[in-house]
Write a protein that holds these residues in place. Sequence first.
Motif, PDB file in Angstrom:
ATOM      1  N   CYS A  14     109.806  38.174 134.826  1.00 26.89           N
ATOM      2  CA  CYS A  14     110.920  37.747 135.667  1.00 26.89           C
ATOM      3  C   CYS A  14     112.213  38.363 135.150  1.00 26.89           C
ATOM      4  O   CYS A  14     112.482  38.353 133.948  1.00 26.89           O
ATOM      5  CB  CYS A  14     111.022  36.226 135.684  1.00 26.89           C
ATOM      6  SG  CYS A  14     109.591  35.440 136.448  1.00 26.89           S
ATOM      7  N   GLU A  15     113.008  38.849 136.044  1.00 27.61           N
ATOM      8  CA  GLU A  15     114.244  39.563 135.712  1.00 27.61           C
ATOM      9  C   GLU A  15     115.235  39.386 136.859  1.00 27.61           C
ATOM     10  O   GLU A  15     114.909  38.812 137.896  1.00 27.61           O
ATOM     11  CB  GLU A  15     113.937  41.063 135.525  1.00 27.61           C
ATOM     12  CG  GLU A  15     114.161  41.583 134.111  1.00 27.61           C
ATOM     13  CD  GLU A  15     115.641  41.852 133.809  1.00 27.61           C
ATOM     14  OE1 GLU A  15     116.522  41.444 134.584  1.00 27.61           O
ATOM     15  OE2 GLU A  15     115.901  42.470 132.769  1.00 27.61           O
ATOM     16  N   GLY A  16     116.442  39.883 136.628  1.00 28.81           N
ATOM     17  CA  GLY A  16     117.408  40.051 137.707  1.00 28.81           C
ATOM     18  C   GLY A  16     117.759  38.836 138.529  1.00 28.81           C
ATOM     19  O   GLY A  16     117.755  38.904 139.763  1.00 28.81           O
ATOM     20  N   GLN A  59     112.168  45.911 142.470  1.00 28.22           N
ATOM     21  CA  GLN A  59     113.559  45.601 142.127  1.00 28.22           C
ATOM     22  C   GLN A  59     113.648  44.966 140.746  1.00 28.22           C
ATOM     23  O   GLN A  59     112.739  44.257 140.314  1.00 28.22           O
ATOM     24  CB  GLN A  59     114.166  44.647 143.168  1.00 28.22           C
ATOM     25  CG  GLN A  59     114.505  45.345 144.482  1.00 28.22           C
ATOM     26  CD  GLN A  59     114.876  44.367 145.581  1.00 28.22           C
ATOM     27  OE1 GLN A  59     115.723  43.513 145.389  1.00 28.22           O
ATOM     28  NE2 GLN A  59     114.241  44.503 146.730  1.00 28.22           N
ATOM     29  N   ASN A  60     114.785  45.219 140.101  1.00 24.31           N
ATOM     30  CA  ASN A  60     115.045  44.633 138.786  1.00 24.31           C
ATOM     31  C   ASN A  60     116.325  43.799 138.856  1.00 24.31           C
ATOM     32  O   ASN A  60     116.309  42.709 139.402  1.00 24.31           O
ATOM     33  CB  ASN A  60     115.112  45.750 137.737  1.00 24.31           C
ATOM     34  CG  ASN A  60     115.203  45.225 136.323  1.00 24.31           C
ATOM     35  OD1 ASN A  60     115.568  44.079 136.088  1.00 24.31           O
ATOM     36  ND2 ASN A  60     114.881  46.055 135.351  1.00 24.31           N
ATOM     37  N   GLY A  61     117.453  44.295 138.377  1.00 24.01           N
ATOM     38  CA  GLY A  61     118.681  43.512 138.316  1.00 24.01           C
ATOM     39  C   GLY A  61     119.329  43.307 139.681  1.00 24.01           C
ATOM     40  O   GLY A  61     119.187  44.129 140.580  1.00 24.01           O
ATOM     41  N   PRO A 110     117.393  52.390 138.071  1.00 20.99           N
ATOM     42  CA  PRO A 110     118.493  51.449 137.831  1.00 20.99           C
ATOM     43  C   PRO A 110     117.991  50.066 137.411  1.00 20.99           C
ATOM     44  O   PRO A 110     117.031  49.540 137.989  1.00 20.99           O
ATOM     45  CB  PRO A 110     119.221  51.428 139.181  1.00 20.99           C
ATOM     46  CG  PRO A 110     119.026  52.823 139.691  1.00 20.99           C
ATOM     47  CD  PRO A 110     117.596  53.157 139.302  1.00 20.99           C
ATOM     48  N   ASN A 111     118.656  49.505 136.401  1.00 19.36           N
ATOM     49  CA  ASN A 111     118.137  48.316 135.729  1.00 19.36           C
ATOM     50  C   ASN A 111     118.996  47.094 135.971  1.00 19.36           C
ATOM     51  O   ASN A 111     118.483  46.025 136.304  1.00 19.36           O
ATOM     52  CB  ASN A 111     118.052  48.611 134.221  1.00 19.36           C
ATOM     53  CG  ASN A 111     117.351  47.538 133.438  1.00 19.36           C
ATOM     54  OD1 ASN A 111     117.853  46.427 133.325  1.00 19.36           O
ATOM     55  ND2 ASN A 111     116.183  47.847 132.908  1.00 19.36           N
ATOM     56  N   ASP A 112     120.311  47.229 135.792  1.00 20.28           N
ATOM     57  CA  ASP A 112     121.176  46.061 135.973  1.00 20.28           C
ATOM     58  C   ASP A 112     122.517  46.528 136.515  1.00 20.28           C
ATOM     59  O   ASP A 112     122.889  47.691 136.344  1.00 20.28           O
ATOM     60  CB  ASP A 112     121.335  45.286 134.665  1.00 20.28           C
ATOM     61  CG  ASP A 112     121.362  43.781 134.900  1.00 20.28           C
ATOM     62  OD1 ASP A 112     121.644  43.354 136.046  1.00 20.28           O
ATOM     63  OD2 ASP A 112     121.108  43.023 133.951  1.00 20.28           O
ATOM     64  N   VAL A 113     123.226  45.608 137.151  1.00 23.35           N
ATOM     65  CA  VAL A 113     124.372  46.011 137.966  1.00 23.35           C
ATOM     66  C   VAL A 113     125.441  44.937 137.957  1.00 23.35           C
ATOM     67  O   VAL A 113     125.139  43.738 137.859  1.00 23.35           O
ATOM     68  CB  VAL A 113     123.878  46.323 139.412  1.00 23.35           C
ATOM     69  CG1 VAL A 113     123.240  45.090 140.052  1.00 23.35           C
ATOM     70  CG2 VAL A 113     124.986  46.874 140.300  1.00 23.35           C
ATOM     71  N   PRO A 172     120.746  52.038 127.907  1.00 24.12           N
ATOM     72  CA  PRO A 172     121.645  50.975 128.350  1.00 24.12           C
ATOM     73  C   PRO A 172     120.913  50.042 129.311  1.00 24.12           C
ATOM     74  O   PRO A 172     120.116  50.493 130.135  1.00 24.12           O
ATOM     75  CB  PRO A 172     122.785  51.732 129.050  1.00 24.12           C
ATOM     76  CG  PRO A 172     122.203  53.063 129.411  1.00 24.12           C
ATOM     77  CD  PRO A 172     121.150  53.360 128.381  1.00 24.12           C
ATOM     78  N   ASN A 173     121.196  48.738 129.186  1.00 27.96           N
ATOM     79  CA  ASN A 173     120.407  47.774 129.962  1.00 27.96           C
ATOM     80  C   ASN A 173     121.325  46.757 130.630  1.00 27.96           C
ATOM     81  O   ASN A 173     121.925  47.045 131.654  1.00 27.96           O
ATOM     82  CB  ASN A 173     119.348  47.155 129.034  1.00 27.96           C
ATOM     83  CG  ASN A 173     118.205  46.546 129.786  1.00 27.96           C
ATOM     84  OD1 ASN A 173     118.413  45.875 130.792  1.00 27.96           O
ATOM     85  ND2 ASN A 173     116.981  46.748 129.323  1.00 27.96           N
ATOM     86  N   GLY A 174     121.510  45.562 130.049  1.00 28.92           N
ATOM     87  CA  GLY A 174     122.412  44.584 130.663  1.00 28.92           C
ATOM     88  C   GLY A 174     123.865  45.034 130.536  1.00 28.92           C
ATOM     89  O   GLY A 174     124.217  45.749 129.601  1.00 28.92           O
ATOM     90  N   PHE A 232     118.651  41.967 123.093  1.00 27.98           N
ATOM     91  CA  PHE A 232     119.375  41.515 124.279  1.00 27.98           C
ATOM     92  C   PHE A 232     118.904  42.323 125.480  1.00 27.98           C
ATOM     93  O   PHE A 232     118.596  43.503 125.381  1.00 27.98           O
ATOM     94  CB  PHE A 232     120.883  41.756 124.127  1.00 27.98           C
ATOM     95  CG  PHE A 232     121.518  41.111 122.932  1.00 27.98           C
ATOM     96  CD1 PHE A 232     121.315  39.769 122.663  1.00 27.98           C
ATOM     97  CD2 PHE A 232     122.338  41.846 122.093  1.00 27.98           C
ATOM     98  CE1 PHE A 232     121.930  39.153 121.575  1.00 27.98           C
ATOM     99  CE2 PHE A 232     122.958  41.250 120.994  1.00 27.98           C
ATOM    100  CZ  PHE A 232     122.757  39.910 120.729  1.00 27.98           C
ATOM    101  N   ASP A 233     118.884  41.676 126.636  1.00 27.68           N
ATOM    102  CA  ASP A 233     118.624  42.393 127.889  1.00 27.68           C
ATOM    103  C   ASP A 233     119.787  42.009 128.813  1.00 27.68           C
ATOM    104  O   ASP A 233     120.925  42.368 128.556  1.00 27.68           O
ATOM    105  CB  ASP A 233     117.227  41.999 128.417  1.00 27.68           C
ATOM    106  CG  ASP A 233     116.724  42.897 129.534  1.00 27.68           C
ATOM    107  OD1 ASP A 233     117.542  43.464 130.257  1.00 27.68           O
ATOM    108  OD2 ASP A 233     115.489  43.005 129.705  1.00 27.68           O
ATOM    109  N   GLY A 234     119.559  41.224 129.851  1.00 27.39           N
ATOM    110  CA  GLY A 234     120.664  40.848 130.725  1.00 27.39           C
ATOM    111  C   GLY A 234     121.532  39.763 130.111  1.00 27.39           C
ATOM    112  O   GLY A 234     121.060  38.952 129.313  1.00 27.39           O
TER     113      GLY A 234
HETATM  114 MG    MG Z   1     117.473  44.486 132.230  1.00 30.03          MG
END
Ligand code: MG
Length: 302
Positions: free
Chosen positions: A33-35, A75-77, A120-123, A177-179, A232-234
Amino acid sequence: MLDPCIEIIDERFRQLVHGNVHMDKLWTGGRWCEGPAYLPAGKYLIWSDIPNDRVMRWDECSGEVTEFEAPARNQNGHTVDAFGRLVSCEHRGRCVSRIEFDGTRTILADQYHGKRLNSPNDVVVKSDGSIWFTDPTYGIDSHYEGDKSEPEQDGSYVYRIDPDGTVTKVVDDMVKPNGLAFSVDESLLYVCDTGRSHVPGTEPAIRAYDVSEAGTTVSGGRELCVCDAGAFDGFRVDRSGNLWTSAADGVHCYTPSGGLLGKIHTPEVVANLCFGGVKKNRLFICGTTSIYAIYVNAQGAT
Ligand code: MG
């Protein structure tokens, strides 16, 4: 009385949590689970279940969880812009997209300098309408979270999409780069690096970059805090500037200067979280297979 899931490391953390609250487990059955993003106008939370290629939706009114979108281009973030529109990072779509008021999907960015983005991972959306996102390779490294592919970009970067659609590279000195999030006054951009997945020895840190006067570029990039449990992630920022971030043992809360205030422990590794509820005072937490929620004495900045 504090729930045992809350760990006070700095006494100031007591002011940010409540006694007599507990962690709710809203749902389980995901694979990763993410985003998470809370849509206040509709009173619902959505999140990605990336390997299962679906976006889920929890209805705050009924408590029901249903599929929001499937297949979902891995989809992710996600985030919600100033107009309440959902902005999404797509691994398999290799783009950042937005759902318009009429329900149609617009691709906001899928390439840089004529080459496809990684995944793309997070926004995050800045107050000037620009959209900033991270582009590591996790969605093209294997078939698990997208379609395995050779990267076309020569690295993993942070980009900015201007309202006119122009895509500009803004951070180029991270491994993966992530969150990411802005400080409350948007003078700083925080980005975490999960590059240890590819380059052993990469610090699992959040770095703080100075945003230029014009608000379009960043410089510097000093280490703000290093994760002491996994990586760390998001993460999200509250109205007082504290950072609430995912980690292997739960949620960690840091002061704006990077001091660890406390933790909210979860039974599963946390990948991301967001503030939600109409008052933005409830943390929604993406554990690996489950969604958790807990009321805190802080409100999300965005
Ligand atoms: Mg992420």
